[in-house]
Design an enzyme around this catalytic site. Structure first.
Site, PDB file in Angstrom:
ATOM      1  N   ASP A  29      47.720  40.191  46.560  1.00 40.38           N
ATOM      2  CA  ASP A  29      46.670  41.204  46.690  1.00 40.38           C
ATOM      3  C   ASP A  29      47.313  42.538  47.088  1.00 40.38           C
ATOM      4  O   ASP A  29      48.206  42.592  47.934  1.00 40.38           O
ATOM      5  CB  ASP A  29      45.646  40.769  47.747  1.00 40.38           C
ATOM      6  N   VAL A  92      35.849  43.092  42.281  1.00 41.17           N
ATOM      7  CA  VAL A  92      36.456  43.044  40.945  1.00 41.17           C
ATOM      8  C   VAL A  92      35.735  41.960  40.136  1.00 41.17           C
ATOM      9  O   VAL A  92      35.687  40.795  40.546  1.00 41.17           O
ATOM     10  CB  VAL A  92      37.966  42.743  41.030  1.00 41.17           C
ATOM     11  N   HIS A  96      38.186  35.307  40.931  1.00 41.65           N
ATOM     12  CA  HIS A  96      39.450  35.153  41.659  1.00 41.65           C
ATOM     13  C   HIS A  96      39.215  34.403  42.949  1.00 41.65           C
ATOM     14  O   HIS A  96      38.175  34.563  43.589  1.00 41.65           O
ATOM     15  CB  HIS A  96      40.106  36.512  41.930  1.00 41.65           C
TER      16      HIS A  96
HETATM   17  P1  AMP Z   1      36.841  40.912  45.889  1.00 46.29           P
HETATM   18  O1  AMP Z   1      36.156  41.723  46.928  1.00 46.29           O
HETATM   19  O2  AMP Z   1      36.785  39.445  46.167  1.00 46.29           O
HETATM   20  O3  AMP Z   1      36.407  41.272  44.494  1.00 46.29           O
HETATM   21  O4  AMP Z   1      38.370  41.272  46.033  1.00 46.29           O
HETATM   22  C1  AMP Z   1      39.092  41.989  45.100  1.00 46.29           C
HETATM   23  C2  AMP Z   1      40.507  42.069  45.611  1.00 46.29           C
HETATM   24  O5  AMP Z   1      41.324  42.553  44.574  1.00 46.29           O
HETATM   25  C3  AMP Z   1      40.688  42.986  46.821  1.00 46.29           C
HETATM   26  O6  AMP Z   1      41.221  42.232  47.918  1.00 46.29           O
HETATM   27  C4  AMP Z   1      41.674  44.036  46.312  1.00 46.29           C
HETATM   28  O7  AMP Z   1      42.601  44.435  47.284  1.00 46.29           O
HETATM   29  C5  AMP Z   1      42.347  43.324  45.156  1.00 46.29           C
HETATM   30  N1  AMP Z   1      42.886  44.179  44.123  1.00 46.29           N
HETATM   31  C6  AMP Z   1      42.251  45.185  43.478  1.00 46.29           C
HETATM   32  N2  AMP Z   1      43.067  45.743  42.564  1.00 46.29           N
HETATM   33  C7  AMP Z   1      44.231  45.054  42.629  1.00 46.29           C
HETATM   34  C8  AMP Z   1      45.488  45.155  41.939  1.00 46.29           C
HETATM   35  N3  AMP Z   1      45.699  46.074  40.986  1.00 46.29           N
HETATM   36  N4  AMP Z   1      46.476  44.289  42.277  1.00 46.29           N
HETATM   37  C9  AMP Z   1      46.275  43.361  43.233  1.00 46.29           C
HETATM   38  N5  AMP Z   1      45.133  43.216  43.909  1.00 46.29           N
HETATM   39  C10 AMP Z   1      44.121  44.054  43.623  1.00 46.29           C
END
Ligand code: AMP
Length: 111
Positions: A29, A92, A96
């Site tokens: 992350d 996102v 995940h």
């Molecule tokens: P969620 O709130 O469960 O959708 O979490 C999305 C996660 O994706 C967050 O913890 C972000 O820090 C992570 N994230 C967003 N963009 C990226 C990226 N380009 N590479 C790695 N992690 C990411």
């Protein structure tokens, strides 16, 4: 392709990959909440856990999370989190699982 995790899977955006299987990818992350914070995603786009119907893929994601935990030295334990849709705090829109560990985690937020 606009989905950020699809772009990571395709290699169009950088990521620190820690595990890969036929249909699953795991990478760190970008904003870690703990010393180990890895995201386990299906390579094919699935919007969230709400849309997941493929049982084999579900198993591959879960086993992938366990393999990440073992490879990252999380013998003491870890937390597996899925934020789902708006009310679940999903940011996102690509399914995940968060593998979070490397320190003692506080009580789970439930309200
Ligand atoms: P969620 O709130 O469960 O959708 O979490 C999305 C996660 O994706 C967050 O913890 C972000 O820090 C992570 N994230 C967003 N963009 C990226 C990226 N380009 N590479 C790695 N992690 C990411």
């Amino acid at each position: 392709m606009s989905c950020v995790f699809c772009r990571i899977v395709a290699g169009e955006l950088p990521s620190e990959r820690v595990f890969e299987s036929e249909r699953v990818l795991a990478f760190r992350d970008i904003r870690p909440a703990a010393p180990v914070h890895v995201l386990v995603v299906p390579k094919a786009h699935v919007e969230s856990l709400f849309e997941l119907v493929d049982r084999e893929l579900a198993g591959e994601l879960l086993v992938g999370a366990a393999e990440v935990a073992r490879s990252q030295g999380l013998e003491r334990g870890f937390r597996l989190i899925a934020n789902i849709r708006h009310d679940g705090g999903q940011e996102v829109g690509h399914l995940h699982l968060h593998v979070v560990g490397g320190r003692r985690l506080g009580p789970m937020l439930a309200r």
